[in-house]
Design a protein around this motif. Structure first.
Motif, PDB file in Angstrom:
ATOM      1  N   GLU A  61      -6.848   1.400 -13.716  1.00 47.40           N
ATOM      2  CA  GLU A  61      -6.463   0.348 -13.100  1.00 47.40           C
ATOM      3  C   GLU A  61      -6.238  -0.789 -13.771  1.00 47.40           C
ATOM      4  O   GLU A  61      -6.457  -1.495 -15.471  1.00 47.40           O
ATOM      5  N   GLY A  74      -5.852   1.087  -5.760  1.00 44.08           N
ATOM      6  CA  GLY A  74      -5.815   1.643  -6.016  1.00 44.08           C
ATOM      7  C   GLY A  74      -5.757   0.991  -7.543  1.00 44.08           C
ATOM      8  O   GLY A  74      -5.731   1.611  -8.703  1.00 44.08           O
ATOM      9  N   GLN A  76      -3.518  -0.573  -9.197  1.00 44.85           N
ATOM     10  CA  GLN A  76      -2.404  -0.771 -10.128  1.00 44.85           C
ATOM     11  C   GLN A  76      -1.168  -1.375 -10.095  1.00 44.85           C
ATOM     12  O   GLN A  76      -0.572  -1.204 -10.529  1.00 44.85           O
ATOM     13  N   ASP A  93       0.118   0.515  -0.155  1.00 44.09           N
ATOM     14  CA  ASP A  93      -0.298   0.588   1.178  1.00 44.09           C
ATOM     15  C   ASP A  93      -0.203  -0.141   2.371  1.00 44.09           C
ATOM     16  O   ASP A  93      -0.593  -0.272   3.814  1.00 44.09           O
TER      17      ASP A  93
END
Length: 219
Positions: A61, A74, A76, A93
């Motif tokens: 992360e 996620g 990142q 996303d």
């Protein structure tokens, strides 16, 4: 990536952005819409072009910088607050354009809504909110999932109909709730008094309901 030139940030929103940049190194998405807990609302808006450099990004992360405090799912990718809900996806996303996120960004913080509901229950008893949400709202809203679940639904639901669907309210209960909101919208304080709202509570209740109306709850 193009931005919408019509986007603008109010003075109040700009102040929030400055404070965020000065005090927060990251906004944890686990506290935003779609998760069980929420952070305070973040202002958004703006336009322009940007480029993210992820060449030194570790698989774990990522730690977000103050100028890009919003961490995408996620962990990142980090983006600037001004790119939330601007019509162009920036998270891999597209989470930054999630309708629930964008609706909640305009509403009172979930913690504030939950505190408001809890104060009514403390003042009037555990079954009081039946008068707003119908027979399922007994026992401190437990049949609806509890105070926090109702607060989240009020924050995320774009309209009163989607709110009813989320909590599986009966149609008659949704229509009753709609009549309460419409009365407030039309300045009918008598409706609130008929529900047993105390004079000392009228201002806060009216302000809260108007906030929902002004963010499209009755659309």
């Amino acid at each position: 990536m193009g931005r919408h030139s019509s986007s603008s940030v109010s003075q109040g929103s700009a102040l929030v952005l400055v404070l965020l940049a000065a005090t927060a190194s990251a906004i944890d998405i686990s506290r935003l819409p779609g998760h069980r807990h929420y952070t305070k609302r973040s202002a958004y808006g703006g336009y322009g072009y940007k480029h993210h450099d992820y060449s030194h990004q570790a698989p774990a992360e990522r730690e977000c910088m103050a100028y890009e405090p919003f961490r995408c799912p996620g962990g990142q990718v980090c983006i600037s607050i001004q790119y939330l809900c601007d019509g162009a996806p920036d998270c891999p996303d597209g989470y930054d354009e999630n309708p629930k996120l964008c609706t909640a960004a305009k509403r009172p913080p979930v913690e504030e809504t939950a505190s408001f509901l809890q104060s009514l229950l403390a003042s009037h008893g555990p079954n009081y909110l039946e008068k707003l949400f119908g027979s399922k709202a007994r026992n401190a809203l437990q049949p609806l999932g509890g105070v926090e679940a109702v607060a989240v639904a009020l924050s995320e639901s774009q309209t009163i109909d989607s709110f009813g669907d989320t909590l599986h309210l009966m149609r008659s209960d949704v229509e009753h709730l709609r009549s309460v909101f419409m009365a407030v919208e039309n300045g009918d304080i008598g409706m609130l008094k008929s529900l047993g709202i105390k004079d000392s509570e009228l201002g806060d209740v009216k302000f809260f309901l108007e906030k929902l109306v002004n963010t499209g709850f009755l659309d």
